[in-house]
Design a protein around this motif. Structure first.
Motif, PDB file in Angstrom:
ATOM      1  N   LEU A  13      -2.928   2.340   2.379  1.00 32.87           N
ATOM      2  CA  LEU A  13      -3.503   1.120   1.806  1.00 32.87           C
ATOM      3  C   LEU A  13      -3.666   1.264   0.287  1.00 32.87           C
ATOM      4  CD1 LEU A  13      -5.916   0.240   4.722  1.00 32.87           C
ATOM      5  CD2 LEU A  13      -3.783  -0.908   4.113  1.00 32.87           C
ATOM      6  N   MET A  14      -3.832   2.506  -0.185  1.00 34.89           N
ATOM      7  CA  MET A  14      -3.872   2.723  -1.639  1.00 34.89           C
ATOM      8  C   MET A  14      -2.519   2.404  -2.272  1.00 34.89           C
ATOM      9  SD  MET A  14      -6.827   3.734  -2.559  1.00 34.89           S
ATOM     10  CE  MET A  14      -6.586   4.439  -4.179  1.00 34.89           C
ATOM     11  N   VAL A  15      -1.449   2.733  -1.548  1.00 33.09           N
ATOM     12  CA  VAL A  15      -0.118   2.530  -2.147  1.00 33.09           C
ATOM     13  C   VAL A  15       0.286   1.053  -2.138  1.00 33.09           C
ATOM     14  CG1 VAL A  15       1.474   2.958  -0.217  1.00 33.09           C
ATOM     15  CG2 VAL A  15       2.056   3.765  -2.477  1.00 33.09           C
ATOM     16  N   VAL A  16      -0.490   0.226  -1.458  1.00 34.61           N
ATOM     17  CA  VAL A  16      -0.242  -1.221  -1.531  1.00 34.61           C
ATOM     18  C   VAL A  16      -0.651  -1.738  -2.924  1.00 34.61           C
ATOM     19  CG1 VAL A  16      -0.995  -3.445  -0.610  1.00 34.61           C
ATOM     20  CG2 VAL A  16      -0.457  -1.584   0.963  1.00 34.61           C
ATOM     21  N   ILE A  17      -1.643  -1.063  -3.525  1.00 35.34           N
ATOM     22  CA  ILE A  17      -2.201  -1.580  -4.794  1.00 35.34           C
ATOM     23  C   ILE A  17      -1.144  -1.738  -5.903  1.00 35.34           C
ATOM     24  CG2 ILE A  17      -3.887  -1.088  -6.645  1.00 35.34           C
ATOM     25  CD1 ILE A  17      -5.700   0.026  -4.383  1.00 35.34           C
ATOM     26  N   PRO A  18      -0.311  -0.722  -6.167  1.00 34.85           N
ATOM     27  CA  PRO A  18       0.672  -0.950  -7.234  1.00 34.85           C
ATOM     28  C   PRO A  18       1.647  -2.098  -6.946  1.00 34.85           C
ATOM     29  CG  PRO A  18       1.026   1.178  -6.158  1.00 34.85           C
ATOM     30  CD  PRO A  18      -0.297   0.681  -5.707  1.00 34.85           C
ATOM     31  N   SER A  19       1.863  -2.420  -5.656  1.00 32.50           N
ATOM     32  CA  SER A  19       2.709  -3.594  -5.368  1.00 32.50           C
ATOM     33  C   SER A  19       1.957  -4.870  -5.708  1.00 32.50           C
ATOM     34  CB  SER A  19       3.121  -3.629  -3.888  1.00 32.50           C
ATOM     35  OG  SER A  19       4.198  -2.749  -3.691  1.00 32.50           O
ATOM     36  N   LEU A  20       0.662  -4.876  -5.428  1.00 34.77           N
ATOM     37  CA  LEU A  20      -0.123  -6.059  -5.784  1.00 34.77           C
ATOM     38  C   LEU A  20      -0.190  -6.199  -7.305  1.00 34.77           C
ATOM     39  CD1 LEU A  20      -2.966  -5.791  -3.099  1.00 34.77           C
ATOM     40  CD2 LEU A  20      -0.996  -7.321  -3.096  1.00 34.77           C
TER      41      LEU A  20
END
Ligand code: HAS
Ligand code: CU
Length: 552
Positions: free
Chosen positions: A289-296
């Motif tokens: 879920l942390m790695v979703v942040i750079p996509s957002l």
């Protein structure tokens, strides 16, 4: 004739190889869609479904992507940081040829029917040793080329100590560091487990360990595909829409976040696997879920670039900028359609990583739908957009208005085909249609016949979508050949350039800490050790080993 630069020749060699495998892979895709939808009942005996499925996955997911990425990267580092030194260029070629040798070994083995193990080559499916040795050479080749690109960046940095490094070069370094660290996992399972086992030096293989090492690599692999598309979005798209990069520092930070969070998350592919404690799965899901942040952050940055470019062109109101985007330019339209696909694709990813929801979708066609709209749409449509200017840029030919129109037809066909096919895959998956299997009526089981042949969930949508995708891919191959070899030579003012945008605030220097690669790699290693060391120790001691199987 190619444009004079020797570096462009290297870039072109990678791109041409990529399109060779795009051609092979998409033909297999059509066959597969036809079989899976029940249109073709039986392929000839020398071409069984699982051989086609393996060739499709290996050609497109591994060979097309990697070769394309390296071609794009070499062209970009040449454009932004000047000529490669002779040594670096030689290393680039060395890597290219090692990858070609590895590829030939692996592909010939698959086509000979000795490695129908799919692109994930899960043990205990056992391929011929040539397949694994080919894979190992291919990985080593990619490292050599990747290190060459990074060397170019660090040489440039040494020669320009006071300047901010080019954003493109920075992204190339981030992506290659991610790739090299990720490949350590696949190299470990291939070299230490699979090669000795396939050569008969060991009888059994520790399956859980090999799958864990594979997914340690397999998840960051998907970001290795995605990050070059993001590089295009950040670095080139603002230029194409008449705008500027919203924030250079934000773009760099998003790449750093990918580097540190992409790797310690492989367990989200193994949520349904016994033998891994749920606490460890929980840690890795949290990191996912942390790695979703750079996509957002990337989505935010794209919207900001679109809006500011629109306003610069006189757009008013909250959404007036929407009308000012250059939809008639295939270099923009294609990645833009890819971005639209990436919104449901990202949502699907978050569903997959949610343990209880993954129980429903894991090993169903849903996951196949997910990866066709991530890599097969968001990433590949960005690559199409790149191809339309990169190939004429490398070959010094023109890109005419009529080519642009054909390009638009090609990407629209792709988008429509992908939409039909991937929506059906998601829906069929929810109904329980399995993945990694050929067409089946499940012994004419009435429930399966009823469920998989309805109006909403119908396996026939797969071949319909696959056919449109095939038409699109043949058009793409034609356009590639045209732009590479047949289009008229460009005069000085017709030259197609590599689009590099300026930053909105060039006076703002990115924080120095973003350039401290050792620090970020260090954090990445700590997270990997935290997420993996105890479960891997456990697997080494407790998980049983299995002999190999050849199911085809
Ligand atoms: Fe995934 C399985 C979770 C992203 C590829 N994934 C796969 C497989 C592949 C794959 C190939 O947790 C199958 C492997 C196999 O063979 O078994 N995936 C995620 C998550 C993300 C994610 C959380 N996947 C990707 C990307 C891929 C890819 C990217 C390829 C490139 N995936 C999973 C999980 C599984 C999985 C589980 C295992 C499932 C199972 O059970 O086996 C995230 O990174 C996604 C974050 C993305 C977003 C979207 C942001 C949106 C953007 C677009 C903005 C649009 C604009 C335009 C600006 C949050 C950036 C808008 C304009 C307008 C006007 C509207
Ligand atoms: Cu993943």
């Amino acid at each position: 004739m190619l444009a004079k630069s020797k570096d462009n020749r290297l870039a072109f060699a990678f791109i041409a190889t990529a399109f060779l495998f795009f051609f092979i892979g998409t033909i297999c895709g059509l066959l597969q869609g036809l079989v899976r939808g029940g249109v073709i009942k039986q392929l000839p005996y020398w071409l069984d479904y699982y051989k086609v499925l393996t060739t499709h996955g290996v050609s497109l997911a591994l060979l097309f992507t990697t070769n394309f990425i390296y071609g794009f990267f070499f062209a970009g580092v040449h454009k932004t940081m000047g000529n490669l030194s002779a040594k670096v260029r030689a290393a680039g070629w060395g890597g290219f040829w090692l990858m070609i040798i590895g590829t030939i070994m692996a592909v010939v083995t698959v086509l000979a029917g000795d490695a129908s193990v799919l692109y994930t080559f899960y043990a205990p499916l056992k391929a011929s040793p040539f397949f694994y040795i080919g894979l190992a050479l291919w990985v080593i080749g990619s490292w050599v080329s990747g290190i060459a690109m990074m060397a170019h960046y660090f040489q440039w940095k040494k020669q320009h100590p006071q300047e901010t490094t080019p954003l493109f070069g920075y992204m190339v370094v981030g992506t290659n560091l991610l790739w090299i660290t990720a490949c350590l996992g696949v190299a470990a399972t291939v070299v230490l487990q699979m090669i000795p086992w396939s050569l008969g030096m060991t009888d059994k293989i520790n399956i859980l360990l090999s799958r864990t090492l594979f997914w340690y690599f397999g998840h960051p692999l998907v970001y290795f595909w995605l990050l070059p598309a993001y590089a295009y979005w950040y670095v080139s798209i603002p230029k194409l829409i008449g705008g500027k990069i919203f924030s250079d520092s934000l773009a760099r930070l998003s790449f750093i976040l990918f580097l540190i969070f992409s790797i310690p998350v492989g367990f989200h592919h193994q949520l349904m696997e016994p033998g891994i404690g749920e606490g460890w799965k929980f840690i890795q899901v949290s990191l996912t879920l942390m790695v979703v942040i750079p996509s957002l952050m990337t989505a935010f940055s794209m919207f900001a670039s679109f809006e500011s470019a629109g306003r610069r062109k006189g757009a008013t109101g909250l959404f007036g900028w929407w009308k000012k985007l250059p939809y008639g330019d295939v270099r923009f339209l294609s990645p833009f359609l890819g971005m639209l696909f990436f919104i449901p694709a990202g949502i699907g990813g978050i569903i997959n990583t949610s343990y209880q929801l993954d129980e429903i979708v894991h090993n169903t066609l849903w996951v196949v739908g997910h990866f066709h709209i991530t890599v097969g749409a968001a990433v590949v449509m960005s690559f199409f957009g790149i191809t339309y200017w990169l190939v004429p840029h490398l070959t010094g030919r023109t890109f005419s208005k009529s080519m642009n129109r054909l390009g638009i037809l090609q990407v629209v066909l792709w988008a429509v085909g992908m939409f039909i096919m991937s929506t059906a895959m998601h829906v069929l998956g929810l109904y329980g249609a399995p993945r990694r299997t050929a067409y089946s009526t499940y012994g004419n089981d009435p429930v399966a016949l009823d469920w998989f042949h309805g109006l909403v969930a119908n396996q026939l949508y797969l071949p319909i979508g696959a056919f449109l995708l095939f038409l699109s891919s043949m058009l793409m191959v034609y356009l590639f050949i045209h732009l590479a070899f047949l289009a008229p030579k460009a005069t000085a003012d017709e030259r197609v350039d590599f689009p590099i945008s300026e930053a909105e605030h060039p006076e703002e220097k990115p924080p120095v800490i973003l350039d401290k690669w050792k620090l970020w790699v260090g954090i990445c290693v700590v997270l990997i050790l935290l997420a993996y060391s105890v479960p891997v120790m456990d697997m080494l001691h407790h998980s049983p080993a299995s002999p190999g199987y050849r199911t085809w």
